[in-house]
Design an enzyme around this catalytic site. Structure first.
Site, PDB file in Angstrom:
ATOM      1  N   HIS A 264      19.950 -17.525  35.311  1.00 43.71           N
ATOM      2  CA  HIS A 264      19.606 -18.930  35.537  1.00 43.71           C
ATOM      3  C   HIS A 264      20.227 -19.819  34.445  1.00 43.71           C
ATOM      4  CE1 HIS A 264      16.768 -22.166  36.908  1.00 43.71           C
ATOM      5  NE2 HIS A 264      16.928 -22.562  35.659  1.00 43.71           N
ATOM      6  N   GLU A 265      19.982 -19.451  33.195  1.00 43.50           N
ATOM      7  CA  GLU A 265      20.520 -20.270  32.095  1.00 43.50           C
ATOM      8  C   GLU A 265      22.040 -20.180  32.042  1.00 43.50           C
ATOM      9  OE1 GLU A 265      18.524 -22.324  30.914  1.00 43.50           O
ATOM     10  OE2 GLU A 265      16.665 -21.369  31.586  1.00 43.50           O
ATOM     11  N   HIS A 268      23.386 -22.886  34.210  1.00 43.84           N
ATOM     12  CA  HIS A 268      23.438 -24.163  33.478  1.00 43.84           C
ATOM     13  C   HIS A 268      24.625 -24.177  32.512  1.00 43.84           C
ATOM     14  CE1 HIS A 268      19.772 -26.038  34.876  1.00 43.84           C
ATOM     15  NE2 HIS A 268      19.000 -25.020  34.515  1.00 43.84           N
ATOM     16  N   GLU A 294      20.403 -28.199  38.050  1.00 43.60           N
ATOM     17  CA  GLU A 294      19.548 -27.135  38.558  1.00 43.60           C
ATOM     18  C   GLU A 294      20.205 -26.420  39.741  1.00 43.60           C
ATOM     19  OE1 GLU A 294      16.974 -26.502  36.763  1.00 43.60           O
ATOM     20  OE2 GLU A 294      15.846 -25.066  37.978  1.00 43.60           O
TER      21      GLU A 294
END
Lengths: 502, 502
Positions: A264-265, A268, A294
């Protein structure tokens, strides 16, 4: 004009540098800072924040923007300079409209609210934070009032994270999404719960970290230009074009937590790492909105990271790392386990299917409070009732209810949550467009190759940074405006396969 | 007056905060920053440095100091407020005397010099950095010229690190020290070299770190208020009263390196951690001079950490951690190994006895260059000839000679080295005074108790921060001015026992 442009750029670069320094201070606070460093760190950050604010609201900046407004009209809209002037102007206007005294008073209030929230949550005692939250609501309305002329009182607050999005449009979008999601969740959760015991074994920390690093490297995270550290709450932060960092946390008794939060990170981070280097030092060197940001974390985490194809490639390697835990678990069992759907109370633990219902509840409640239709004292009950109707489960206490998320207790009420669901919707809209352009992507993913997808995203989204608004980026990258269709198709197809009809 | 005092304090606190932020950026650069972060980090630091300089040289600061000068005369010299005004005035005067353009040009030059030095050292080619060093010498003279009225051209440069020390006094001191040290080294090195092979085995990194942390915790390093990380070059840095950090590096094939550098940096850290908390945010919350700071690192590293008593306590524990490496090595053998004396080329590897000779050579050469008695082009030869005469060994190349230390290649020529030897001298003067007050200290050390010594140092040195000058601190703590007698007594006694006469 060139000289004035240069002066504005020089002034802005200084502000950018101070913000980068602030990010380093904050990263350190969340990773390595010893306990007794807290108080001074708060003061250091407020000093730097104050200086950056002073520099941004310097009347000379306003004068330069005015002097350059004619020039701006004569350069192409999609040039870097035009983008620069648009975004600096937007930031300047936002900064000068809100009085410094208001900001100072609000952040002082927020610090107290946060403390009260920590205690309230520990004691499961909403009453303790209620008066603070009431004041936060007042502050939030006051904030909006500085942007007179808005259509909905939440709009100026939404603008802070998702510039250009309107409460009215979001309401419509979320009503439709909810209308389709609630029955889908109902259907899927009528099945007996998926067995996810294979994830709930002991997985030693070092091995989890090692495997996670291998995965994100393969996804394209550049360790020359970034790093991963441990932190109590995973996050991504950027100090420079060449320094983008993520954090993760390890749960030795749950395999998915660290792995998917790392991916997830990384999503980003790939966004920030992919912005054109020559935009550094300008406000354009930044993701364009919370929603688009997101979309990238969710695209990599869910569409890629929770796909069957992805694990076709990685699962044998994972089994090699954890032979005793996973040696007898098939790929199919593992895939089902990481995509288990359940009615649950906590947003951050929610699966792909129910996640947006958690978000929409919060969004609706925010709006109701701002509109004066819901009193703060009635919030816990409203929360429970919406959980019951939307997700089919309600928390008897408040600590797993209205006290679970930090957002309202460390910032305004309003504009705090929509980005999460916008991100989910957009992740599929972008992915569909990428597939249209490069149909070979799914096969490549099964081979552990992510370059084509990464390049498409960089080319259509990342490199522009904030030069275009979210709306413009969506239109340019996908040829249409925001739509939930690709997202609903994705969910129906994925969960239709997992739960193939009774 | 109270209001003006308050305003000056508020202004200074902001400067203090910016400097703290700068320290965080620098710490991160030296510990965790990914390679590609370098360029932006340089810019961020120069931006913050510039802002801090602007704030310090603000004419309003000068006005406040002037307005408060009458008030200052009427408050006790040893009050915090008087100390505050003295040190702020000193910093202000230094900052306004040197033109900002000069500073900018010099640091631009230094960045190039550093690059040239890196290459020159790699290629063992002094000629490559020679023209840069010539310019550095000009800059150093120019810097001094802004402080007209000095007694010796090196004095303003020495003042930067060791306020109040004069070249004339240092010369006298060092001549005498050298006169006594050279024959002592000659005598000791006439013995067959001490066997230190027990230190040159394989010692795994993790175990070295663990043991080191145990030792420095016992010495009094407070991990609530600090931490230790890895870095290519060990250093100590402070971000706040509650956040003091050290770094170390591990050599798996040499046991002493990490351990003694950790204890050394802990000495620096104990000083900073021991400053009165209410001085935070003022220039008084800082060690008073390079010399006094170094006295603390050397006191803990050498007088304590290389003593027989210290290892009486710790050696059995060290043997337990490294049984296969040290199980058959006696305490006596180990003690001799960590105190081995040899004629060597590199300052940072030097033992207690020869170390100051390395320093005095550099100090004398600095002065000779500034006085115009030594040309930069003749520096390598002068270096070699002094090494031969003082230490009895000379490097055939320059990379282990004049190119070994970074100092002249990243800052001015002048004032760079005296602090090391002042520190050695003072470490013994302070320790002698501590023993006089608390004769139980040596016995406590053999029992792993360091509290009495730590308290004495805190009470007599640490807590004052910069409220008193080095000279005042020495006088207050020891009852006399700087003297080499305790130091020479210490060396004669320690090495007399190790080498008990032929």
């Amino acid at each position: 004009m060139e000289k004035k442009m240069q002066e504005l750029k020089t002034r802005y670069r200084e502000i950018y540098d101070i913000h980068s320094a602030l990010s380093v201070l904050s990263w350190d606070q969340n990773t390595y800072m010893p306990p007794a460093g807290t108080e001074a760190r708060g003061r250091q950050m407020s000093t730097l924040g104050h200086i950056a604010h002073e520099k941004l609201t310097d009347p000379a900046v306003g004068q330069l923007l005015e002097d350059l407004s004619g020039y701006e009209k004569n350069i192409p809209y999609d040039s870097d300079e035009a983008g620069f002037l648009r975004v600096v102007r937007r930031q300047y206007v936002n900064a000068v409209r809100v009085p410094p005294d208001f900001i100072a008073a609000f952040y002082n209030h927020v610090a107290q609210t946060y403390q009260a929230w920590v205690e309230a949550r520990e004691e499961d005692n909403f009453a303790k934070v209620e008066p603070y939250l009431e004041k936060t609501l007042e502050y939030s309305r006051q904030y909006a009032s500085y942007f007179n002329g808005y259509e909905h009182i939440a709009d100026p607050l939404i603008d802070r994270a998702d510039y250009g999005m309107k409460a009215s449009a979001l309401k419509k979008l979320f009503v439709e999404l909810r209308r389709q999601l609630v029955p889908l969740v109902e259907e899927v959760t009528s099945y007996p719960p998926t067995d996810n015991s294979c994830l709930l074994q002991h997985f030693p920390k070092e091995k989890q970290i090692e495997f996670g690093l291998k995965v994100i490297k393969k996804l394209g995270f550049d360790f020359e230009r970034g790093r991963q550290d441990m932190a109590p709450h995973p996050f991504m932060t950027k100090f420079a074009h060449g320094d983008v960092r993520i954090t993760t946390r390890i749960n030795e008794n749950q395999l998915g937590e660290a792995l998917f939060s790392s991916i997830h990170e990384t999503g980003h981070a790939l966004y920030e790492l992919g912005i054109d280097s020559h935009l550094e030092g300008t406000p354009l060197h930044d993701g364009t909105s919370a929603g688009v940001h997101e979309s990238q974390s969710r695209l990599w985490e869910n569409i890629v990271g929770r796909s069957y194809g992805f694990w076709t490639y990685f699962y044998p390697q994972l089994q090699e790392v954890f032979p005793s835990q996973l040696g007898n678990v098939t790929l199919d069992q593992f895939y089902r386990a990481i995509n288990r759907v359940e009615r649950s109370l906590i947003r951050t633990d929610a699966d792909e299917l129910t996640y947006n219902l958690h978000v929409i509840i919060r969004f609706d409640l925010e709006l109701a409070m701002l509109e004066g239709k819901l009193a703060v004292k009635d919030l816990p009950e409203a929360w429970r009732s919406r959980y019951q109707s939307d997700i089919g489960i309600a928390s008897p206490d408040d600590k797993n209810g209205v006290l679970q998320d930090i957002h309202w207790y460390m910032d305004y009420i309003g504009g705090m949550f929509q980005g999460y669901t916008l991100g989910n919707i957009l992740s599929c809209q972008f992915y569909e467009a990428a597939l249209k352009a490069c149909p070979e992507i799914p096969v490549q993913i099964t081979q552990g190759e992510f370059g084509t997808l990464h390049e498409w995203l960089k080319d259509n989204i990342y490199r522009h940074g904030s030069k275009f608004t979210a709306e413009e980026i969506i239109e340019r990258a996908t040829g249409s405006s925001l739509t939930i269709e690709p997202y609903m198709n994705y969910l129906r197809s994925k969960y239709g396969e997992l739960y193939p009809g009774k």
